[in-house]
Design a protein around this motif. Structure first.
Motif, PDB file in Angstrom:
ATOM      1  N   PRO A  96       0.522  -1.309   0.024  1.00 20.75           N
ATOM      2  CA  PRO A  96       0.056  -0.228  -0.126  1.00 20.75           C
ATOM      3  C   PRO A  96       1.143   1.794   0.441  1.00 20.75           C
ATOM      4  O   PRO A  96       2.325   1.173   0.842  1.00 20.75           O
ATOM      5  CB  PRO A  96      -0.508   0.105   1.148  1.00 20.75           C
ATOM      6  CG  PRO A  96      -0.525  -1.750   1.499  1.00 20.75           C
ATOM      7  CD  PRO A  96       0.752  -1.428   0.962  1.00 20.75           C
ATOM      8  N   LYS A  97       0.174   2.171  -0.597  1.00 22.17           N
ATOM      9  CA  LYS A  97       1.020   2.878  -0.731  1.00 22.17           C
ATOM     10  C   LYS A  97       1.230   4.108   0.779  1.00 22.17           C
ATOM     11  O   LYS A  97       2.726   4.456   0.692  1.00 22.17           O
ATOM     12  CB  LYS A  97       0.432   4.536  -1.508  1.00 22.17           C
ATOM     13  CG  LYS A  97       1.262   6.158  -1.916  1.00 22.17           C
ATOM     14  CD  LYS A  97       0.493   6.425  -2.560  1.00 22.17           C
ATOM     15  CE  LYS A  97       0.782   8.095  -3.228  1.00 22.17           C
ATOM     16  NZ  LYS A  97       0.348   8.943  -4.039  1.00 22.17           N
ATOM     17  N   SER A  98       0.458   3.822   1.567  1.00 21.79           N
ATOM     18  CA  SER A  98       0.558   4.317   3.075  1.00 21.79           C
ATOM     19  C   SER A  98       1.691   4.065   3.736  1.00 21.79           C
ATOM     20  O   SER A  98       2.753   4.349   3.938  1.00 21.79           O
ATOM     21  CB  SER A  98      -0.730   3.922   4.230  1.00 21.79           C
ATOM     22  OG  SER A  98      -0.822   3.143   3.881  1.00 21.79           O
ATOM     23  N   LEU A  99       2.399   2.214   3.711  1.00 19.91           N
ATOM     24  CA  LEU A  99       2.751   1.754   4.150  1.00 19.91           C
ATOM     25  C   LEU A  99       4.528   1.956   3.098  1.00 19.91           C
ATOM     26  O   LEU A  99       5.815   2.184   3.798  1.00 19.91           O
ATOM     27  CB  LEU A  99       3.362   0.039   3.649  1.00 19.91           C
ATOM     28  CG  LEU A  99       1.713  -0.511   4.752  1.00 19.91           C
ATOM     29  CD1 LEU A  99       2.171  -2.251   4.733  1.00 19.91           C
ATOM     30  CD2 LEU A  99       2.881  -0.386   6.591  1.00 19.91           C
TER      31      LEU A  99
ATOM     32  N   LYS B 108       5.028   5.037   1.589  1.00 13.70           N
ATOM     33  CA  LYS B 108       5.231   6.277   2.092  1.00 13.70           C
ATOM     34  C   LYS B 108       6.464   6.377   3.203  1.00 13.70           C
ATOM     35  O   LYS B 108       7.203   7.035   4.242  1.00 13.70           O
ATOM     36  CB  LYS B 108       4.361   7.324   1.852  1.00 13.70           C
ATOM     37  CG  LYS B 108       4.283   8.818   2.815  1.00 13.70           C
ATOM     38  CD  LYS B 108       2.747   9.524   1.995  1.00 13.70           C
ATOM     39  CE  LYS B 108       3.598  10.989   2.251  1.00 13.70           C
ATOM     40  NZ  LYS B 108       2.010  11.850   2.414  1.00 13.70           N
ATOM     41  N   ARG B 109       5.159   6.143   4.302  1.00 15.06           N
ATOM     42  CA  ARG B 109       6.119   5.408   5.517  1.00 15.06           C
ATOM     43  C   ARG B 109       7.183   5.264   5.658  1.00 15.06           C
ATOM     44  O   ARG B 109       7.977   5.824   6.174  1.00 15.06           O
ATOM     45  CB  ARG B 109       4.766   4.294   6.404  1.00 15.06           C
ATOM     46  CG  ARG B 109       5.445   4.451   7.830  1.00 15.06           C
ATOM     47  CD  ARG B 109       4.229   3.759   8.488  1.00 15.06           C
ATOM     48  NE  ARG B 109       4.941   3.286  10.164  1.00 15.06           N
ATOM     49  CZ  ARG B 109       4.134   2.555  10.853  1.00 15.06           C
ATOM     50  NH1 ARG B 109       3.097   2.580  10.705  1.00 15.06           N
ATOM     51  NH2 ARG B 109       4.745   2.245  11.906  1.00 15.06           N
TER      52      ARG B 109
END
Length: 81
Positions: A19-22, A24-25
């Motif tokens: 996922p993009k959120s992971l 990015k994180r």
């Protein structure tokens, strides 16, 4: 290890999408190398970080297309004839 609460299916070629959120994180970009580890029943993904070919240290320099830490490089040059 904490679950991220995200479920993804493996496609027919064995791929999964992070996922993009992971991404990015954990500052992962397209094309970044990822190292895969296996621990018991777990598959672990980690951003690839080069390690010394001799001792496994992370603080390395590129020497003749090999990653070597300064300590091991110093030992090599000490014995160089």
């Amino acid at each position: 290890m904490r679950p991220a609460g995200v479920v993804r299916k493996v496609d027919q070629l064995g791929r999964i999408v992070l996922p993009k959120s992971l991404r990015k994180r954990y500052k992962m970009n397209e094309g970044d190398p990822v190292e895969i580890f296996v621990s018991g029943d777990h598959i672990l993904l980690e951003r690839y970080r080069p390690r010394c070919v001799f001792c496994g240290a992370l603080d390395v320099v590129d020497y003749r297309d090999k990653y070597i830490c300064k300590g091991c490089l110093g030992e090599m040059t000490q014995f160089h004839v």
